[in-house]
Design an enzyme around this catalytic site. Structure first.
Site, mmCIF file in Angstrom:
data_model
loop_
_atom_site.group_PDB
_atom_site.id
_atom_site.type_symbol
_atom_site.label_atom_id
_atom_site.label_comp_id
_atom_site.label_asym_id
_atom_site.label_seq_id
_atom_site.Cartn_x
_atom_site.Cartn_y
_atom_site.Cartn_z
ATOM 1 N N TYR A 132 -9.720 37.282 10.137
ATOM 2 C CA TYR A 132 -9.509 36.017 10.411
ATOM 3 C C TYR A 132 -8.886 35.056 9.648
ATOM 4 O O TYR A 132 -8.102 34.360 9.667
ATOM 5 C CB TYR A 132 -10.899 35.173 11.037
ATOM 6 C CG TYR A 132 -10.738 33.550 11.388
ATOM 7 C CD1 TYR A 132 -10.516 33.542 12.859
ATOM 8 C CD2 TYR A 132 -11.026 32.566 10.652
ATOM 9 C CE1 TYR A 132 -10.784 32.390 13.448
ATOM 10 C CE2 TYR A 132 -10.997 31.299 11.321
ATOM 11 C CZ TYR A 132 -10.894 31.347 12.389
ATOM 12 O OH TYR A 132 -10.791 29.896 12.997
ATOM 13 N N LYS B 253 -5.051 33.156 9.801
ATOM 14 C CA LYS B 253 -5.022 31.634 9.812
ATOM 15 C C LYS B 253 -4.244 31.295 8.478
ATOM 16 O O LYS B 253 -3.632 30.331 8.625
ATOM 17 C CB LYS B 253 -6.388 30.995 9.550
ATOM 18 C CG LYS B 253 -7.138 31.058 10.801
ATOM 19 C CD LYS B 253 -6.512 30.645 12.148
ATOM 20 C CE LYS B 253 -7.280 30.498 13.291
ATOM 21 N NZ LYS B 253 -6.669 29.988 14.595
HETATM 22 N N1 LIG Z 1 -14.507 25.813 16.071
HETATM 23 C C1 LIG Z 1 -14.026 25.722 14.910
HETATM 24 O O1 LIG Z 1 -15.168 25.644 14.020
HETATM 25 C C2 LIG Z 1 -12.655 26.226 14.425
HETATM 26 C C3 LIG Z 1 -12.437 25.915 13.014
HETATM 27 C C4 LIG Z 1 -11.152 26.160 12.527
HETATM 28 C C5 LIG Z 1 -10.337 26.619 13.425
HETATM 29 N N2 LIG Z 1 -10.742 26.810 14.737
HETATM 30 C C6 LIG Z 1 -9.458 27.441 15.668
HETATM 31 O O2 LIG Z 1 -9.415 26.456 16.802
HETATM 32 C C7 LIG Z 1 -8.957 27.095 17.821
HETATM 33 C C8 LIG Z 1 -9.629 26.839 19.207
HETATM 34 O O3 LIG Z 1 -11.078 27.237 18.947
HETATM 35 P P1 LIG Z 1 -12.238 26.819 19.568
HETATM 36 O O4 LIG Z 1 -13.313 26.492 18.656
HETATM 37 O O5 LIG Z 1 -12.325 25.615 20.559
HETATM 38 O O6 LIG Z 1 -12.527 28.311 20.451
HETATM 39 P P2 LIG Z 1 -13.121 28.437 21.991
HETATM 40 O O7 LIG Z 1 -13.728 29.737 21.728
HETATM 41 O O8 LIG Z 1 -14.345 27.593 22.435
HETATM 42 O O9 LIG Z 1 -11.985 28.430 22.779
HETATM 43 C C9 LIG Z 1 -10.744 29.418 22.500
HETATM 44 C C10 LIG Z 1 -10.196 29.535 23.632
HETATM 45 O O10 LIG Z 1 -9.127 30.691 23.610
HETATM 46 C C11 LIG Z 1 -9.200 31.061 24.697
HETATM 47 N N3 LIG Z 1 -8.335 32.618 24.406
HETATM 48 C C12 LIG Z 1 -8.894 33.731 23.372
HETATM 49 N N4 LIG Z 1 -7.941 34.641 23.472
HETATM 50 C C13 LIG Z 1 -6.903 34.329 24.364
HETATM 51 C C14 LIG Z 1 -5.907 34.927 24.374
HETATM 52 N N5 LIG Z 1 -5.429 36.191 24.078
HETATM 53 N N6 LIG Z 1 -4.962 34.140 25.314
HETATM 54 C C15 LIG Z 1 -4.880 33.092 25.648
HETATM 55 N N7 LIG Z 1 -6.285 32.373 25.731
HETATM 56 C C16 LIG Z 1 -7.131 32.893 24.720
HETATM 57 C C17 LIG Z 1 -10.514 31.716 25.054
HETATM 58 O O11 LIG Z 1 -10.619 32.194 26.566
HETATM 59 C C18 LIG Z 1 -10.909 30.315 24.853
HETATM 60 O O12 LIG Z 1 -10.992 29.496 26.214
HETATM 61 C C19 LIG Z 1 -8.805 28.524 17.457
HETATM 62 O O13 LIG Z 1 -7.669 28.881 17.096
HETATM 63 C C20 LIG Z 1 -9.698 28.689 16.301
HETATM 64 O O14 LIG Z 1 -9.454 29.892 15.461
HETATM 65 C C21 LIG Z 1 -11.574 26.641 15.360
#
Ligand SMILES: NC(=O)c1ccc[n+]([C@@H]2O[C@H](COP(=O)([O-])OP(=O)(O)OC[C@H]3O[C@@H](n4cnc5c(N)ncnc54)[C@H](O)[C@@H]3O)[C@@H](O)[C@H]2O)c1
Length: 252
Positions: A155, A159
């Site tokens: 991860y 990132k």
């Molecule tokens: N939530 C956090 O604290 C956090 C912090 C930093 C970064 N992020 C990043 O933010 C972004 C969104 O995260 P989130 O927390 O909303 O996650 P989430 O799990 O709620 O949503 C992610 C979505 O991506 C979809 N997905 C996964 N693999 C996929 C693929 N191969 N093709 C298309 N869609 C796909 C999933 O089905 C899901 O609907 C991600 O890139 C995550 O790494 C999240």
């Protein structure tokens, strides 16, 4: 405040969390939105939950699969006839595994979705943006794009890579009218983060904001970065983490 009338926005990972919030935010600002997710039912749920569902369409695509990405983008261009903004938001966690416990399959899966995915999506939409001589791309990295420990090996590496991808795309396409920037969220209240570690609640109380970020806050940042108010913003990394990186007390 950026208005997105007559603009077309693609959001990946639109079936949950920040992606779902982005679809709500952009449509509320009069955009038409292509809501992509590997889970088509959840993308459809996002669209069905909008105040005006006619503003968005759900697409099934796996961002790590070149053919799937190209098919979706071709369909989107055929239907909407332009692409103004791509939000490369889809991503997955890696179970916080250290390097010696990370299988090559897990490494490849996380890199394919989190890093190759944004590359493939950008590669597919850029020809249309070059035709328009205008466009914007927002890549979602993380505080793990700057620091260790927020994720596992795969991860964190993915990132960090997203930030490098943004900078190179900015260098290659900025003068051709395409702005590319990164959003780096901290702990945000989505299914991905809230299931990630039982220690999160205590960790969150230890940094300056002392609360989860709301997905809607990230969506509003995306709406700023994707529109004309951010016309001079190229190649930047926008951290929204409630002070997590500044306080530098990572919990894991
Ligand atoms: N939530 C956090 O604290 C956090 C912090 C930093 C970064 N992020 C990043 O933010 C972004 C969104 O995260 P989130 O927390 O909303 O996650 P989430 O799990 O709620 O949503 C992610 C979505 O991506 C979809 N997905 C996964 N693999 C996929 C693929 N191969 N093709 C298309 N869609 C796909 C999933 O089905 C899901 O609907 C991600 O890139 C995550 O790494 C999240």
């Amino acid at each position: 405040m950026n208005d997105y009338s007559n603009r077309v926005v693609i959001v990946t990972g639109a079936g949950s969390g920040m992606g779902r919030a982005m679809v709500h935010e952009f449509t509320s600002r009069n955009a038409r939105v292509a809501a992509i997710d590997v889970n088509f039912e959840r993308a459809n749920e996002t669209v069905a939950g909008l105040a005006d569902p006619s503003r968005a369409r759900a697409y099934r695509a796996d961002v790590s699969d070149p053919a799937s990405v190209q098919r979706a983008v071709d369909d989107i261009v055929a239907h909407f006839e332009r692409i103004d903004l791509l939000c490369n938001n889809a991503g997955v966690l890696d179970g916080h595994a250290p390097a010696h416990e990370t299988s090559i399959e897990e490494w490849n899966r996380v890199i394919a979705i989190n890093l190759t995915g944004p590359f493939l999506m950008a590669k597919a939409v850029i020809p249309q943006m070059l035709k328009q001589e205008k466009g914007a791309i927002i890549n979602t990295s993380s505080t793990s794009g700057f620091s260790a420990a927020g994720g596992g090996t795969a991860y964190t590496a993915s990132k960090h890579g997203v930030i490098g991808l943004t900078r190179q795309l900015c260098f290659e396409y900025g003068a051709k009218g395409i702005r590319v920037n990164t959003i780096c969220p901290g702990a945000t209240a989505t299914p991905l983060a809230m299931s990630s570690s039982p220690d999160m609640e205590a960790a969150i109380r230890s940094f300056p904001a002392q609360r989860w970020c709301r997905p809607e806050e990230i969506a509003r940042l995306a709406a700023f970065l994707g529109g004309d108010d951010a016309d001079f913003v190229h190649g930047s990394d926008y951290v929204m983490d409630g002070g997590w990186l500044t306080a530098a007390r990572d919990p894991f």
